[in-house]
Design a protein around this motif. Structure first.
Motif, PDB file in Angstrom:
ATOM      1  N   ASN A   2       0.831  -1.198   0.000  1.00 56.36           N
ATOM      2  CA  ASN A   2       0.000   0.000   0.000  1.00 56.36           C
ATOM      3  C   ASN A   2       0.866   1.248   0.000  1.00 56.36           C
ATOM      4  OD1 ASN A   2       0.760   0.602   2.682  1.00 56.36           O
ATOM      5  ND2 ASN A   2      -0.932  -0.607   3.529  1.00 56.36           N
ATOM      6  N   ALA A   3       0.214   2.415  -0.183  1.00 53.16           N
ATOM      7  CA  ALA A   3       0.962   3.668  -0.363  1.00 53.16           C
ATOM      8  C   ALA A   3       1.805   3.989   0.863  1.00 53.16           C
ATOM      9  CB  ALA A   3      -0.013   4.815  -0.660  1.00 53.16           C
ATOM     10  N   GLN A   4       1.245   3.755   2.070  1.00 52.58           N
ATOM     11  CA  GLN A   4       1.992   4.102   3.280  1.00 52.58           C
ATOM     12  C   GLN A   4       3.237   3.232   3.429  1.00 52.58           C
ATOM     13  OE1 GLN A   4       1.646   6.632   5.265  1.00 52.58           O
ATOM     14  NE2 GLN A   4       3.385   5.996   6.513  1.00 52.58           N
ATOM     15  N   ARG A   5       3.069   1.913   3.215  1.00 52.00           N
ATOM     16  CA  ARG A   5       4.218   1.012   3.336  1.00 52.00           C
ATOM     17  C   ARG A   5       5.243   1.307   2.245  1.00 52.00           C
ATOM     18  NH1 ARG A   5       2.684  -5.000   3.408  1.00 52.00           N
ATOM     19  NH2 ARG A   5       4.939  -5.149   3.800  1.00 52.00           N
ATOM     20  N   THR A 355      -0.539  14.954 -13.830  1.00 53.82           N
ATOM     21  CA  THR A 355      -1.223  13.962 -13.008  1.00 53.82           C
ATOM     22  C   THR A 355      -0.290  13.388 -11.948  1.00 53.82           C
ATOM     23  OG1 THR A 355      -0.670  12.029 -14.382  1.00 53.82           O
ATOM     24  CG2 THR A 355      -2.610  13.308 -15.025  1.00 53.82           C
ATOM     25  N   HIS A 356      -0.905  12.835 -10.896  1.00 59.16           N
ATOM     26  CA  HIS A 356      -0.193  12.121  -9.843  1.00 59.16           C
ATOM     27  C   HIS A 356       0.903  12.969  -9.189  1.00 59.16           C
ATOM     28  CE1 HIS A 356      -1.915   8.999 -12.488  1.00 59.16           C
ATOM     29  NE2 HIS A 356      -2.128   8.350 -11.356  1.00 59.16           N
ATOM     30  N   ASN A 357       0.623  14.261  -9.049  1.00 53.98           N
ATOM     31  CA  ASN A 357       1.524  15.169  -8.337  1.00 53.98           C
ATOM     32  C   ASN A 357       1.031  15.369  -6.908  1.00 53.98           C
ATOM     33  OD1 ASN A 357       3.335  16.129 -10.637  1.00 53.98           O
ATOM     34  ND2 ASN A 357       1.303  16.585 -11.460  1.00 53.98           N
ATOM     35  N   ALA A 358       1.939  15.809  -6.044  1.00 45.26           N
ATOM     36  CA  ALA A 358       1.591  16.112  -4.648  1.00 45.26           C
ATOM     37  C   ALA A 358       1.847  17.584  -4.369  1.00 45.26           C
ATOM     38  CB  ALA A 358       2.417  15.248  -3.705  1.00 45.26           C
ATOM     39  N   PHE A 359       0.905  18.215  -3.684  1.00 48.36           N
ATOM     40  CA  PHE A 359       1.008  19.629  -3.331  1.00 48.36           C
ATOM     41  C   PHE A 359       0.889  19.754  -1.816  1.00 48.36           C
ATOM     42  CE2 PHE A 359      -0.626  19.254  -7.570  1.00 48.36           C
ATOM     43  CZ  PHE A 359       0.008  20.245  -8.292  1.00 48.36           C
ATOM     44  N   ARG A 419       7.751   4.820 -14.400  1.00 45.65           N
ATOM     45  CA  ARG A 419       6.863   4.355 -13.347  1.00 45.65           C
ATOM     46  C   ARG A 419       6.094   5.549 -12.823  1.00 45.65           C
ATOM     47  NH1 ARG A 419      11.248   4.312  -8.958  1.00 45.65           N
ATOM     48  NH2 ARG A 419      10.530   5.861  -7.462  1.00 45.65           N
ATOM     49  N   VAL A 420       4.914   5.291 -12.294  1.00 50.89           N
ATOM     50  CA  VAL A 420       4.110   6.349 -11.700  1.00 50.89           C
ATOM     51  C   VAL A 420       3.823   5.959 -10.256  1.00 50.89           C
ATOM     52  CG1 VAL A 420       1.975   7.670 -11.816  1.00 50.89           C
ATOM     53  CG2 VAL A 420       3.074   6.899 -13.933  1.00 50.89           C
ATOM     54  N   ASP A 421       4.355   6.762  -9.332  1.00 51.43           N
ATOM     55  CA  ASP A 421       4.137   6.504  -7.914  1.00 51.43           C
ATOM     56  C   ASP A 421       2.806   7.087  -7.464  1.00 51.43           C
ATOM     57  OD1 ASP A 421       6.681   5.238  -7.268  1.00 51.43           O
ATOM     58  OD2 ASP A 421       7.564   7.191  -7.687  1.00 51.43           O
ATOM     59  N   HIS A 422       2.234   6.492  -6.435  1.00 49.76           N
ATOM     60  CA  HIS A 422       1.002   7.030  -5.862  1.00 49.76           C
ATOM     61  C   HIS A 422       1.302   8.416  -5.293  1.00 49.76           C
ATOM     62  CE1 HIS A 422      -2.552   7.549  -3.384  1.00 49.76           C
ATOM     63  NE2 HIS A 422      -3.083   6.479  -3.974  1.00 49.76           N
ATOM     64  N   PRO A 423       0.458   9.393  -5.548  1.00 47.57           N
ATOM     65  CA  PRO A 423       0.762  10.754  -5.095  1.00 47.57           C
ATOM     66  C   PRO A 423       0.915  10.897  -3.588  1.00 47.57           C
ATOM     67  CG  PRO A 423      -1.455  10.622  -6.024  1.00 47.57           C
ATOM     68  CD  PRO A 423      -0.766   9.355  -6.381  1.00 47.57           C
ATOM     69  N   ARG A 424       0.296  10.005  -2.811  1.00 49.27           N
ATOM     70  CA  ARG A 424       0.499  10.083  -1.351  1.00 49.27           C
ATOM     71  C   ARG A 424       1.924   9.701  -0.980  1.00 49.27           C
ATOM     72  NH1 ARG A 424      -4.949   8.222  -0.598  1.00 49.27           N
ATOM     73  NH2 ARG A 424      -4.221   6.060  -0.476  1.00 49.27           N
ATOM     74  N   ALA A 425       2.574   8.877  -1.800  1.00 45.69           N
ATOM     75  CA  ALA A 425       3.942   8.463  -1.519  1.00 45.69           C
ATOM     76  C   ALA A 425       4.974   9.430  -2.075  1.00 45.69           C
ATOM     77  CB  ALA A 425       4.191   7.068  -2.095  1.00 45.69           C
ATOM     78  N   VAL A 426       4.551  10.327  -2.967  1.00 44.80           N
ATOM     79  CA  VAL A 426       5.490  11.206  -3.670  1.00 44.80           C
ATOM     80  C   VAL A 426       6.321  12.078  -2.726  1.00 44.80           C
ATOM     81  CG1 VAL A 426       5.600  13.236  -5.192  1.00 44.80           C
ATOM     82  CG2 VAL A 426       4.378  11.185  -5.913  1.00 44.80           C
TER      83      VAL A 426
END
Length: 440
Positions: A2-5, A355-359, A419-426
């Motif tokens: 999962n994203a957190q792990r 897409t898939h960015n974190a702010f 690869r595209v990482d989950h934005p919560r993990a970015v």
């Protein structure tokens, strides 16, 4: 996973990687796993991976990786750096920068034309004396221009085709130089801390900014001008010792001495900007410099931005005209109290796919300001997270700023992504791995 792990796994691995005393023992692969690397790693021989952004399109980007021993240089001064660029004709070359080299080590006074007097310049062109209805002219303006020409000759470095420029170790950098990638193909710049050039002689334009005047500066840290296949990776680009907050005010306007950090203009094409740290700067990245440049820019200005960190940035991250720009897995940080305009500028004929960015926005910073409409152009902005929450950036912008309604749907879908990482993990991934000194 999962994203957190995944976040915890990559963060832990990245910290171990950065903590190594050398760059021979461990390499963090694209899957986030640590893999053995036989022998010392030679960054100068590395090439852009297949499928890694627009710079991998067609012939790909290999820089000077094929250089023979006679065309591998280690430089410790700006003069040595420019000599290495000029040596060897069109042969592939690798230039290794050791330590910090300074293009303006003698200071701005070394460029001043005889008779130039900044105090007299201010007196001559004070709006109370000169007004705001005509450009400046006369002796002091001529001397300012001559001084600026002196600086221009020294601090601009023209990068030839088939060149790799790479920093040695964790503390390599360039201060005050402007890397000019003009009309060439196949260039790589990696592992450098690049302090933005300081324009010693900005010009006062009385007619700019709606007739109230403004100081106009020159010199980008890196400019891609009519060039193709350029990979800019794992660098730190910043105002460094000279942040805008340290600049004086004259005629009621900041005496601006900075321009862009990385600009792609005049038909520049097939560029990948990855794993860089952009810090404490105003006009950060311009992709396409004129609404009227369709003849040179249409079908070009294809740029990929991924896994970059932007902090303390006021605007243009990037501002886009024309081109198909793919921005994913970047982390944008707006801190409390900083000056902030926008992140993505939507300009003439642009087709931004973000897409898939974190702010990470400080309290009081409106999510609606992430996007800024300059011209009518569609974009795709999906799967982005603001402060950890999935957010429709276009919907928020249109609801809060209805006078600048944006159209959804860029009309194309990127295929050149590794690869595209989950934005919560970015944030965890990018914050620990982006920037100079993070390649091991």
């Amino acid at each position: 996973m999962n994203a957190q792990r995944w976040h915890e796994h990559v963060t832990s691995t990245a910290v171990k990687c950065v903590a190594l005393t050398g760059c021979a023992a461990l390499v963090l692969g694209v899957t986030g796993t640590a893999t053995a690397h036989a022998g010392p790693r030679d960054l100068g021989r590395e090439v852009l991976a297949a499928g890694d952004g627009w710079a991998s399109h067609g012939t790909g980007t290999t820089g000077g990786s094929a250089a023979d021993a006679a065309h591998v240089y280690t430089v410790t001064t700006w003069a040595e750096f420019k000599a290495a660029l000029a040596d060897g004709g069109s042969a592939p070359r690798i230039i290794k920068v050791k330590g910090v080299i300074d293009a303006v080590s003698e200071g701005c006074a070394a460029f001043a034309a005889e008779g130039y007097d900044f105090r007299q310049y201010l007196a001559d062109y004070d709006p109370a004396v000169w007004g705001n209805d005509k450009p400046v002219s006369g002796e002091q303006e001529d001397l300012r221009a001559a001084s600026a020409a002196n600086q221009d000759k020294v601090i601009k470095a023209n990068i030839p085709a088939n060149t790799t420029i790479v920093g040695v170790g964790r503390d390599a950098g360039i201060r005050g130089g402007s890397l000019q990638i003009r009309g060439v193909d196949n260039v790589i710049i990696r592992n450098l801390t690049i302090e933005a050039p300081v324009d010693c002689f900005p010009q006062w334009d009385p007619t700019d900014d709606n007739g109230t005047g403004a100081w106009n500066s020159e010199y980008d840290g890196v400019v891609v001008y009519g060039s193709t296949h350029v990979w800019i990776d794992h660098n730190t680009l910043t105002d460094g010792r000279y942040p805008d907050s340290s600049l004086p005010v004259h005629f009621g306007k900041v005496y601006q001495q900075h321009d862009g950090l990385v600009d792609v203009v005049r038909g520049g094409d097939l560029v990948t900007v990855s794993w860089n740290s952009f810090k404490d700067h105003d006009k950060t990245m311009l992709i396409g410099n004129s609404d009227g440049a369709g003849a040179t820019d249409s079908g070009k200005l294809r740029v990929t931005l991924h896994h970059n960190r932007f902090e303390g940035i006021v605007e243009r991250a990037p501002r886009v005209r024309f081109g198909q720009v793919d921005a994913y897995n970047n982390h944008f940080v707006v801190t409390k109290g900083q000056k902030f305009g926008y992140v993505f500028g939507i300009g003439a004929n642009s087709r931004l796919y973000a897409t898939h960015n974190a702010f990470s926005l400080a309290p009081g910073v409106s999510t609606a300001k992430v996007l800024k409409k300059w011209s009518e152009a569609p974009l795709t902005a999906e799967h982005n997270h603001v402060n950890g929450k999935l957010t429709d950036l276009i919907a928020v912008h249109n609801a809060e700023i209805p006078a600048e309604t944006l159209q959804s749907g860029a009309g194309w879908t990127p295929t050149l992504r590794t690869r595209v990482d989950h934005p919560r993990a970015v944030p965890g991934i990018v914050d620990h791995r982006a920037g100079a000194g993070r390649l091991c």
